[in-house]
Design an enzyme around this catalytic site. Sequence first.
Site, short mmCIF file in Angstrom:
data_model
loop_
_atom_site.label_atom_id
_atom_site.label_comp_id
_atom_site.label_asym_id
_atom_site.label_seq_id
_atom_site.Cartn_x
_atom_site.Cartn_y
_atom_site.Cartn_z
N LYS A 52 -2.58 29.52 -37.02
CA LYS A 52 -2.70 29.04 -35.85
C LYS A 52 -4.35 29.03 -36.33
O LYS A 52 -5.51 28.41 -35.59
CB LYS A 52 -2.23 29.22 -34.88
CG LYS A 52 -0.98 28.72 -34.39
CD LYS A 52 -0.01 29.17 -33.00
CE LYS A 52 1.42 28.71 -33.46
NZ LYS A 52 2.62 28.76 -32.08
N GLN A 96 2.27 33.99 -27.78
CA GLN A 96 3.41 33.20 -29.08
C GLN A 96 5.17 34.21 -28.59
O GLN A 96 4.94 35.27 -28.43
CB GLN A 96 3.21 34.27 -29.75
CG GLN A 96 3.90 34.21 -31.07
CD GLN A 96 4.00 32.32 -31.64
OE1 GLN A 96 2.93 32.22 -31.69
NE2 GLN A 96 5.19 31.95 -31.86
N ASP A 119 0.19 25.00 -24.76
CA ASP A 119 1.52 25.34 -25.48
C ASP A 119 2.05 23.99 -24.50
O ASP A 119 3.56 23.27 -24.85
CB ASP A 119 2.17 26.08 -25.32
CG ASP A 119 1.88 26.55 -26.59
OD1 ASP A 119 2.65 25.88 -28.07
OD2 ASP A 119 2.77 27.92 -26.74
#
Length: 304
Positions: A52, A96, A119
């Site tokens: 990412k 994460q 997200d």
Amino acid sequence: MPKILDGAAIAAQIKQEVAEEVKRLADQGVRPGLAAVLVGHVPASEIYVRNKVQTCAELGLFSELITPPDTVTTEDLFDLVSSLNSRDDIDGILIQLPLPKHVDAKFLLDAVSPAKDVDGFHPINAGRLQAGRPALAPCTPAGVIEILKRSGIPISGQNAVVVGRSDIVGKPAAMLLLHENATVTICHSKTRDLAEVTRQADILVAAIGRPGFITPEMVKPGAVIIDVGINRIDTREDFDRFFAGNAKREAAFAKRGSVIVGDVHPAAFEVSSAYTPVPGGVGLLTIAMLMSNTVRAAKMRRGL
Ligand code: NAP
């Protein structure tokens, strides 16, 4: 022969569009920024986050990687998220998952400002998505829609069956398909006569987390299959169940001792008119959509 829906090509297309948008924003003095919070040392998470951060650099986004130790407390992480919420150079905050067991993950995800929730996990964004308002949608389901649209597969009026109802994949995928005017059915572990339902699907989305779960008799001939599943198999028995006689996979299995299989049995793809392979399908879209969401968040926050 069914058509293979190439996740790599579509992801590359989206990333190129993001890079162009980043350049346009630079002319206005804006550089979208992503903060990635990676707690502890989970090898898979380290690889995901590294990809990412690397993609941010490739596309011209600012990124910052923050790596608290796995002894970090929920309170410390809350303070970190609060400070990221108030920083003007950060447009997206990514925590994460999974987090260590002692950390209250839901509390932290809810602490991320909805405007920076790239997200798309915050209940405010889930609610906005459901209400058809502008929202940051979860990356993987957003990728599913991009694959369908960019492959020229009609969604409107089609019967779409989503197997799986997680907040991260199944539910938002169903909602996005509904907004595209599909007739949507959501299935889960308590669904009766599952095969009967999946056989009605013109578009079948599998987000189950069970290797090769969808078998040929569960698929209507000519259906489009979107396989979201990512499952690692490492026994000879499992390998033979899915890939017996597949020389390419055999070589990969011999080399690494494991291979990845989706939630759809490879034989089921043969019944379809088009499908996303695993690997090489939906998985590749997730990072592209994260980049796209970060740029979108940067623009939305500035009213651009
Ligand atoms: P999850 O939270 O475990 O949800 C799985 C869903 O499948 C649940 O709704 C469950 O039903 C349903 N299910 C389980 N067994 C079933 C059965 N026998 N019949 C019908 N439904 C059944 O998983 P997830 O996070 O949504 O992930 C799903 C898959 O997508 C996994 O393989 C994961 O690795 C993959 N994934 C890929 C990406 C990516 O491509 N980047 C991102 C996220 C996830 P209940 O609700 O009734 O338990």
